[in-house]
Design a protein around this motif. Structure first.
Motif, mmCIF file in Angstrom:
data_model
loop_
_atom_site.group_PDB
_atom_site.id
_atom_site.type_symbol
_atom_site.label_atom_id
_atom_site.label_comp_id
_atom_site.label_asym_id
_atom_site.label_seq_id
_atom_site.Cartn_x
_atom_site.Cartn_y
_atom_site.Cartn_z
ATOM 1 N N GLN A 168 -50.201 68.114 109.050
ATOM 2 C CA GLN A 168 -50.486 66.711 108.776
ATOM 3 C C GLN A 168 -51.209 66.544 107.441
ATOM 4 O OE1 GLN A 168 -52.566 65.195 112.287
ATOM 5 N NE2 GLN A 168 -50.652 64.259 112.985
ATOM 6 N N ALA A 169 -52.096 67.481 107.098
ATOM 7 C CA ALA A 169 -52.790 67.419 105.811
ATOM 8 C C ALA A 169 -51.804 67.546 104.656
ATOM 9 C CB ALA A 169 -53.854 68.518 105.735
ATOM 10 N N ILE A 170 -50.807 68.416 104.814
ATOM 11 C CA ILE A 170 -49.756 68.551 103.808
ATOM 12 C C ILE A 170 -49.010 67.233 103.656
ATOM 13 C CG2 ILE A 170 -47.512 69.648 103.369
ATOM 14 C CD1 ILE A 170 -48.673 72.210 104.619
ATOM 15 N N GLU A 171 -48.701 66.593 104.771
ATOM 16 C CA GLU A 171 -47.955 65.329 104.725
ATOM 17 C C GLU A 171 -48.766 64.221 104.055
ATOM 18 O OE1 GLU A 171 -44.871 65.981 108.418
ATOM 19 O OE2 GLU A 171 -46.538 64.582 108.700
ATOM 20 N N ARG A 172 -50.063 64.164 104.343
ATOM 21 C CA ARG A 172 -50.894 63.140 103.712
ATOM 22 C C ARG A 172 -50.997 63.371 102.202
ATOM 23 N NH1 ARG A 172 -54.034 63.778 108.473
ATOM 24 N NH2 ARG A 172 -55.425 65.231 107.397
ATOM 25 N N ALA A 173 -51.076 64.630 101.793
ATOM 26 C CA ALA A 173 -51.239 64.940 100.373
ATOM 27 C C ALA A 173 -49.968 64.688 99.570
ATOM 28 C CB ALA A 173 -51.676 66.401 100.207
ATOM 29 N N THR A 174 -48.808 64.813 100.230
ATOM 30 C CA THR A 174 -47.538 64.714 99.500
ATOM 31 C C THR A 174 -46.755 63.444 99.797
ATOM 32 O OG1 THR A 174 -46.342 65.872 101.268
ATOM 33 C CG2 THR A 174 -47.304 67.235 99.501
ATOM 34 N N GLY A 175 -47.059 62.809 100.917
ATOM 35 C CA GLY A 175 -46.294 61.632 101.319
ATOM 36 C C GLY A 175 -44.919 61.969 101.853
ATOM 37 N N ARG A 176 -44.694 63.236 102.206
ATOM 38 C CA ARG A 176 -43.392 63.665 102.717
ATOM 39 C C ARG A 176 -43.576 64.521 103.964
ATOM 40 N NH1 ARG A 176 -43.149 65.239 97.589
ATOM 41 N NH2 ARG A 176 -42.657 67.422 98.048
ATOM 42 N N PRO A 177 -42.554 64.607 104.841
ATOM 43 C CA PRO A 177 -42.649 65.493 105.998
ATOM 44 C C PRO A 177 -42.930 66.937 105.568
ATOM 45 C CG PRO A 177 -40.753 64.041 106.204
ATOM 46 C CD PRO A 177 -41.277 63.850 104.814
ATOM 47 N N TYR A 178 -43.744 67.630 106.353
ATOM 48 C CA TYR A 178 -44.137 68.980 105.959
ATOM 49 C C TYR A 178 -42.920 69.902 105.817
ATOM 50 C CZ TYR A 178 -43.356 71.763 110.172
ATOM 51 O OH TYR A 178 -42.767 72.459 111.201
ATOM 52 N N GLY A 179 -41.869 69.663 106.629
ATOM 53 C CA GLY A 179 -40.665 70.488 106.530
ATOM 54 C C GLY A 179 -39.991 70.354 105.175
ATOM 55 N N GLN A 180 -39.977 69.138 104.636
ATOM 56 C CA GLN A 180 -39.417 68.942 103.293
ATOM 57 C C GLN A 180 -40.244 69.668 102.250
ATOM 58 O OE1 GLN A 180 -38.730 64.872 102.155
ATOM 59 N NE2 GLN A 180 -37.561 64.393 103.998
ATOM 60 N N VAL A 181 -41.555 69.642 102.427
ATOM 61 C CA VAL A 181 -42.442 70.308 101.467
ATOM 62 C C VAL A 181 -42.204 71.818 101.481
ATOM 63 C CG1 VAL A 181 -44.850 70.724 100.825
ATOM 64 C CG2 VAL A 181 -44.156 68.472 101.693
ATOM 65 N N ILE A 182 -42.104 72.398 102.666
ATOM 66 C CA ILE A 182 -41.834 73.838 102.768
ATOM 67 C C ILE A 182 -40.469 74.169 102.176
ATOM 68 C CG2 ILE A 182 -41.275 75.669 104.429
ATOM 69 C CD1 ILE A 182 -43.585 74.688 106.130
ATOM 70 N N THR A 183 -39.489 73.322 102.450
ATOM 71 C CA THR A 183 -38.143 73.557 101.916
ATOM 72 C C THR A 183 -38.152 73.539 100.394
ATOM 73 O OG1 THR A 183 -37.126 72.600 103.889
ATOM 74 C CG2 THR A 183 -35.762 72.736 101.909
ATOM 75 N N GLU A 184 -38.809 72.538 99.810
ATOM 76 C CA GLU A 184 -38.812 72.388 98.353
ATOM 77 C C GLU A 184 -39.672 73.440 97.662
ATOM 78 O OE1 GLU A 184 -40.188 68.412 97.894
ATOM 79 O OE2 GLU A 184 -38.385 67.527 98.803
ATOM 80 N N ARG A 185 -40.775 73.843 98.295
ATOM 81 C CA ARG A 185 -41.729 74.715 97.634
ATOM 82 C C ARG A 185 -41.533 76.197 97.935
ATOM 83 N NH1 ARG A 185 -46.566 72.926 95.560
ATOM 84 N NH2 ARG A 185 -46.724 70.659 95.301
ATOM 85 N N VAL A 186 -40.932 76.516 99.082
ATOM 86 C CA VAL A 186 -40.824 77.920 99.488
ATOM 87 C C VAL A 186 -39.373 78.330 99.741
ATOM 88 C CG1 VAL A 186 -41.594 79.686 101.118
ATOM 89 C CG2 VAL A 186 -43.129 77.787 100.523
ATOM 90 N N ILE A 187 -38.682 77.603 100.605
ATOM 91 C CA ILE A 187 -37.347 78.020 101.029
ATOM 92 C C ILE A 187 -36.355 78.014 99.864
ATOM 93 C CG2 ILE A 187 -35.386 77.429 102.502
ATOM 94 C CD1 ILE A 187 -37.417 76.420 104.587
ATOM 95 N N LYS A 188 -36.269 76.910 99.141
ATOM 96 C CA LYS A 188 -35.298 76.832 98.039
ATOM 97 C C LYS A 188 -35.631 77.752 96.880
ATOM 98 C CE LYS A 188 -33.334 72.243 98.907
ATOM 99 N NZ LYS A 188 -33.149 70.858 98.392
ATOM 100 N N PRO A 189 -36.881 77.802 96.396
ATOM 101 C CA PRO A 189 -37.179 78.709 95.286
ATOM 102 C C PRO A 189 -36.894 80.181 95.594
ATOM 103 C CG PRO A 189 -38.929 77.101 95.533
ATOM 104 C CD PRO A 189 -38.028 76.933 96.719
ATOM 105 N N LEU A 190 -37.088 80.589 96.841
ATOM 106 C CA LEU A 190 -36.833 81.980 97.218
ATOM 107 C C LEU A 190 -35.405 82.216 97.698
ATOM 108 C CD1 LEU A 190 -40.125 82.948 99.111
ATOM 109 C CD2 LEU A 190 -39.548 83.283 96.702
ATOM 110 N N ARG A 191 -34.615 81.141 97.733
ATOM 111 C CA ARG A 191 -33.215 81.223 98.186
ATOM 112 C C ARG A 191 -33.117 81.824 99.586
ATOM 113 N NH1 ARG A 191 -30.181 83.174 92.541
ATOM 114 N NH2 ARG A 191 -30.924 81.420 91.285
ATOM 115 N N LEU A 192 -33.912 81.266 100.482
ATOM 116 C CA LEU A 192 -33.899 81.698 101.882
ATOM 117 C C LEU A 192 -32.843 80.878 102.624
ATOM 118 C CD1 LEU A 192 -37.766 81.908 102.479
ATOM 119 C CD2 LEU A 192 -36.217 83.674 101.584
#
Length: 350
Positions: A168-192
């Motif tokens: 929830q803290a991630i969502e408040r800081a970014t204004g986006r669902p935490y899953g989107q944040v993980i996807t954009e910041r971790v999953i896509k850059p590492l090509r997982l």
């Protein structure tokens, strides 16, 4: 589900004997598990069936529910935001019983929050409700309604509520669902490519291993399950190659950098409280669990969802890397982890 780490036999930096690993997982399916996959330093071994009815083999790239390994991804995303100044570790996230709980408390499981949760410990209840959708507010209500178990920062107790609040803290800081944040910041850059945050989707993408639980004499297929009941504490899907790539990139500083990466490997100097650590002292940093024997330490996380028991661990220098999946049919294994998992630990450390 309870988290119990029993890794003393895993702590050897020499490559494990492939024969010992194959022996550890042979004979599946049996009464406790239907399939297993073990990947050590990039070498993969499998046993049992991905589907016990069709008798299909387990693919080396099979997807599975990774449960609480999700917490390592949560911690990584949160600490990226800390590095950028969008979050601060010591800013209060909430006040409970007159005590301030910070992001640091949540990520290190030192919040003192109760482990009270939505009822998922009864297999028959779970079968009836496994397609229900839960909101974060519903999931957090039991823990937030109960009194603190201890003053924040004074003890360590593994708690799913901590990481739901961190999400929830991630969502408040970014204004986006935490899953989107993980996807954009971790999953896509590492090509997982096999890793995802499914939300309420109950199906697993192909290829996957089916999960089963044994209720009395029945073997019940629970592959399809709405993961919202775990949300930020354990809803993700991945496979062994992706988790191996993730742990390598994480430890090399390619995901989290500098002081924030060091924080992941820093264990609070407090006593352990309740389930989570095998000894009297805290054993968890931020998103990483540790175990030490003979001066050698491994770091990583285990994960459990009905039908799935998994783990990813490595020495800090990456000389030893382990990823495993066991399709355990036991609802609450005696000894804290499925028998096949204990055999895997012994084989890797033997």
């Amino acid at each position: 589900m309870l988290l119990e780490i029993k890794l003393a036999l895993l702590l050897a930096v020499a490559p494990a004997d492939p024969g010992a690993i194959r022996e550890a997982i042979q004979g599946l399916p049996d009464e406790t598990a239907t399939a297993a996959l073990v990947r050590v330093n990039g070498q993969t071994h499998t046993s049992g069936y991905a589907d016990v009815t069709a008798r299909t083999k387990v693919a080396k790239s099979t997807r599975f529910r990774i449960g609480s390994i999700t917490k390592t991804f949560i911690a990584a995303a949160a600490l990226q935001l800390v590095h950028e100044g969008a979050l601060r570790l010591d800013d209060p996230v909430l006040t409970k019983d007159g005590k301030q709980i910070t992001l640091r408390h949540l990520l290190t499981h030192t919040s003192g929050l109760s482990r009270a949760s939505v009822r998922v410990d009864d297999p028959r209840w779970y079968l009836k409700h496994r397609f229900d959708t839960y909101t974060p507010a519903e999931l957090l209500k039991p823990a937030l309604a109960a009194p603190l178990d201890f003053e924040p920062g004074t003890r360590q107790q593994y708690n799913n509520a901590d990481y739901m609040l961190a999400a929830q803290a991630i969502e408040r800081a970014t204004g986006r669902p935490y899953g989107q944040v993980i996807t954009e910041r971790v999953i896509k850059p590492l090509r997982l490519a096999a890793t995802s945050v499914p939300g309420t989707a109950s199906r697993l993408p192909e290829p996957y291993t089916r999960g089963y639980v044994r209720i009395g004499e029945r073997l019940v297929d629970v592959t399809r399950q709405n993961p919202s009941v775990a949300w930020g504490s354990g809803e993700m899907i991945s496979n062994a190659p992706d988790l191996d790539r993730f742990i390598r990139a994480l430890f090399r500083g390619q995901v989290v950098k500098g002081a924030e990466l060091a924080a992941m490997f820093t264990i609070p100097d407090v006593p352990a409280f309740g389930p989570g650590c095998p000894g009297p002292k805290a054993c968890m940093g931020m998103g990483l669990q540790s175990a030490t024997s003979g001066g050698i330490t491994v770091w990583g996380h285990v994960g459990e969802r009905p039908g799935y028991a998994s783990g990813v661990f490595a020495t800090k220098d990456l000389a030893l890397r382990l990823v495993y999946l066991v399709n355990s049919t036991e609802w609450s294994p005696k000894g804290g982890s499925p028998a096949v998992v204990q055999k895997i630990y012994a084989a890797v450390g033997g």
